[in-house]
Design an enzyme around this catalytic site. Sequence first.
Site, PDB file in Angstrom:
ATOM      1  N   CYS A   2       0.823  -1.205   0.000  1.00 24.19           N
ATOM      2  CA  CYS A   2       0.000   0.000   0.000  1.00 24.19           C
ATOM      3  C   CYS A   2       0.862   1.261   0.000  1.00 24.19           C
ATOM      4  CB  CYS A   2      -0.863   0.031   1.251  1.00 24.19           C
ATOM      5  SG  CYS A   2      -1.865  -1.427   1.455  1.00 24.19           S
ATOM      6  N   ARG A  27       5.575  -0.058  -6.154  1.00 24.17           N
ATOM      7  CA  ARG A  27       5.549  -0.908  -4.958  1.00 24.17           C
ATOM      8  C   ARG A  27       4.626  -2.097  -5.115  1.00 24.17           C
ATOM      9  NH1 ARG A  27       6.617   2.971  -0.344  1.00 24.17           N
ATOM     10  NH2 ARG A  27       5.254   1.780   0.977  1.00 24.17           N
ATOM     11  N   TRP A  74      -2.704  -2.888  -1.565  1.00 26.58           N
ATOM     12  CA  TRP A  74      -2.267  -4.263  -1.823  1.00 26.58           C
ATOM     13  C   TRP A  74      -3.038  -5.103  -0.816  1.00 26.58           C
ATOM     14  CZ3 TRP A  74       0.629  -8.093   0.816  1.00 26.58           C
ATOM     15  CH2 TRP A  74       1.133  -9.110  -0.004  1.00 26.58           C
ATOM     16  N   GLY A 100      -0.756  -1.262   6.324  1.00 29.31           N
ATOM     17  CA  GLY A 100      -0.398  -2.081   7.491  1.00 29.31           C
ATOM     18  C   GLY A 100      -1.505  -3.078   7.805  1.00 29.31           C
ATOM     19  N   GLU A 478      18.161 -18.761  -5.619  1.00 20.65           N
ATOM     20  CA  GLU A 478      17.739 -17.494  -6.223  1.00 20.65           C
ATOM     21  C   GLU A 478      17.191 -17.728  -7.640  1.00 20.65           C
ATOM     22  OE1 GLU A 478      16.975 -14.658  -5.444  1.00 20.65           O
ATOM     23  OE2 GLU A 478      17.378 -13.284  -7.085  1.00 20.65           O
ATOM     24  N   HIS A 501      18.449 -37.793  -1.341  1.00 18.94           N
ATOM     25  CA  HIS A 501      17.740 -37.909  -0.060  1.00 18.94           C
ATOM     26  C   HIS A 501      16.272 -37.539  -0.208  1.00 18.94           C
ATOM     27  CE1 HIS A 501      21.485 -38.705   1.960  1.00 18.94           C
ATOM     28  NE2 HIS A 501      22.011 -37.663   1.348  1.00 18.94           N
ATOM     29  N   LYS A 600       6.610  -4.756  -4.442  1.00 19.46           N
ATOM     30  CA  LYS A 600       8.040  -4.455  -4.442  1.00 19.46           C
ATOM     31  C   LYS A 600       8.570  -4.264  -3.034  1.00 19.46           C
ATOM     32  CE  LYS A 600      11.980  -3.587  -6.240  1.00 19.46           C
ATOM     33  NZ  LYS A 600      12.686  -4.832  -6.587  1.00 19.46           N
TER      34      LYS A 600
HETATM   35  C1  F6R Z   1      12.371 -11.401  -4.965  1.00 22.12           C
HETATM   36  C2  F6R Z   1      12.330 -10.216  -4.152  1.00 22.12           C
HETATM   37  C3  F6R Z   1      11.949 -10.366  -2.727  1.00 22.12           C
HETATM   38  C4  F6R Z   1      12.738  -9.380  -1.850  1.00 22.12           C
HETATM   39  C5  F6R Z   1      12.216  -9.436  -0.396  1.00 22.12           C
HETATM   40  C6  F6R Z   1      13.016  -8.529   0.515  1.00 22.12           C
HETATM   41  O1  F6R Z   1      12.767 -11.113  -6.281  1.00 22.12           O
HETATM   42  O2  F6R Z   1      12.572  -9.128  -4.616  1.00 22.12           O
HETATM   43  O3  F6R Z   1      12.115 -11.669  -2.281  1.00 22.12           O
HETATM   44  O4  F6R Z   1      14.086  -9.702  -1.900  1.00 22.12           O
HETATM   45  O5  F6R Z   1      10.876  -9.049  -0.365  1.00 22.12           O
HETATM   46  O6  F6R Z   1      12.971  -7.211   0.092  1.00 22.12           O
HETATM   47  P1  F6R Z   1      14.059  -6.159   0.540  1.00 22.12           P
HETATM   48  O7  F6R Z   1      15.353  -6.557  -0.064  1.00 22.12           O
HETATM   49  O8  F6R Z   1      13.568  -4.832   0.021  1.00 22.12           O
HETATM   50  O9  F6R Z   1      14.105  -6.208   2.034  1.00 22.12           O
END
Ligand code: F6R
Length: 605
Positions: A2, A27, A74, A100, A478, A501, A600
């Site tokens: 949000c 975001r 969001w 929040g 990753e 395993h 984001k």
């Molecule tokens: C995946 C991704 C998320 C962030 C996670 C932490 O591509 O971007 O897994 O890495 O939400 O975000 P930050 O780094 O902003 O704390």
Amino acid sequence: MCGIVGAVAQRNIVPVLIEGLRRLEYRGYDSCGVAIVTAAGPQRMRSVARVAELEDQVREARFEGVTGIAHTRWATHGAPTVNNAHPIFSRDALAIVHNGIIENYESLRETLRGKGYEFVSQTDTEVIAHLIHSLYQGDLFAAVREAVQQLAGAYAIGVVHKDQPHTVVGARAGSPLVVGHGEGGNFIASDALAIAGSAKSISYLEEGDVCEVTLEGVRIVDRAGNPAERVARDVQAYSGAVELGPYRHYMQKEIFEQPRAISDTIPADAAFDPVQFGDTAAEVFRGIDSILILACGTSYYAGLTAKYWLESVAKIRTEVEIASEYRYRESVPNPRALVVTISQSGETADTLAALKHAQSLGMEQTLAVCNVATSAMVRLTSLRFLTHAGREIGVASTKAFTTQLVGLFILAVTLGKLRGHVSAQQEDAYLKALRHLPAALNGVLALEPQIIAWSQEFARKENALFLGRGLHYPIALEGALKLKEISYIHAEAYPAGELKHGPLALVTEAMPVVTVAPNDALLEKLKSNMQEVRARGGELYVFADADTHIASEEGIHVIRMPEHYGLLSPILHVVPLQLLAYHTACTRGTDVDKPRNLAKSVTVE
Ligand code: F6R
């Protein structure tokens, strides 16, 4: 997540609010809305489409006002519908936007129902609206102060009331909120970016602060109700939307920006001097006996990679924990540990809470590796390493990850040097390798056409396995995360030795197995693991080094990395995995920069 914008001005502020929402779009959100104050009560427009659609609605309706609040939502409580979109009203007198999660909303809702309040949305926000309304006796600031004392959980809010047509009240605890000071207007926002330009300077609110924004100025009190001074910092003019240039998506652009981002992140001189981390770093580094890394998602994987470097180069015991687990776990605190938080945004709620938890347990030595200099995380830690990735718009993190790795490698070598484990000769070699990274990365990016060919195969799959060993196990993790979050293909990563395993049971002709196979001490072991896959008919997609003797044959596809890169190899090996996920997602036609359900900046728990 949000986003909030609020404004009081002498002119129509709706364009400022809409522009603020547009800047918060990165975001991630699933609905948006804006409200203005009129004598008859607040009026609002809401949309489950993009901010651009809300802007069309507003323009057509000639929706104008001098005081207002706006929001990108969001969804947490209640589906992303127009009815649940903010601003949320209470009895057509008061409007609120909220970022929040209110944890005690159910009990508050029951109490408010008892007082005759009707609930028309499924949001937790509606309880805050009615609570403030129930406490309002002609002073919105006082009502908000009283209301927030009853809230459990995290919030940043903006509130307006029809009887105070030139006032916006804000409050925060657990979610970020800034106030902006302008000429002819004052503002609130969840991010300085949203109001840069309109506001000349901004102040960050602290935990528990409540603010009142009027035409005349801004009043702030702390949690105890005492007047609070919050430093006003100049805010740089908004530099405009980041251009896509020749790229199809921001994610692709950001992958290709990595050589530049890494070169900007490596300090110009004295790279391994503790002062890179802060004036007191040398003293702090001398006093620590271990490291505790806290992070989420991709940043957590950067931490897992760093553990290998910190233990092998600096010989310092390192633990890495998922922030959302650590914050609720009973752990044994070590006051001599350096707590390292890793975050692109510096606003991730779980990482911030884990950091505060560690501090509350007496762990005072803290360091943030972060991409946003003004973030809450950087303000909370005593030491920091700023990555210079530049703004990352794609939800899937790419350049932030590789620059975090650079910062963490510099930390490992700096500590190693200080602890007498890195000779001058080794230091020189590490520096040379770091400085050559941008050029080496350009060589890896040139592999894109070969990776596009593989992505055509991947786009038809529903599952994939990723294997790596040692330093490259976090890179396999990753790679799997990137593939699942943007292409929606189910992907799992394993340290290759774990295959037999359990996960080997999944391997059939239908299962592509991506293998990160640098020419390191574990290569021969990895080759045996690959044979185990081939023997079950699994199709291998191998990222090998130039000097790795693995040849393409039936069921084994090999792409060779241009050069072998020793300890820094994870920074190169992750790049083809980013490209594989990106092109697979493009072929499947997903919304690459804004994958479904993801945001984001994860500012809620
Ligand atoms: C995946 C991704 C998320 C962030 C996670 C932490 O591509 O971007 O897994 O890495 O939400 O975000 P930050 O780094 O902003 O704390």
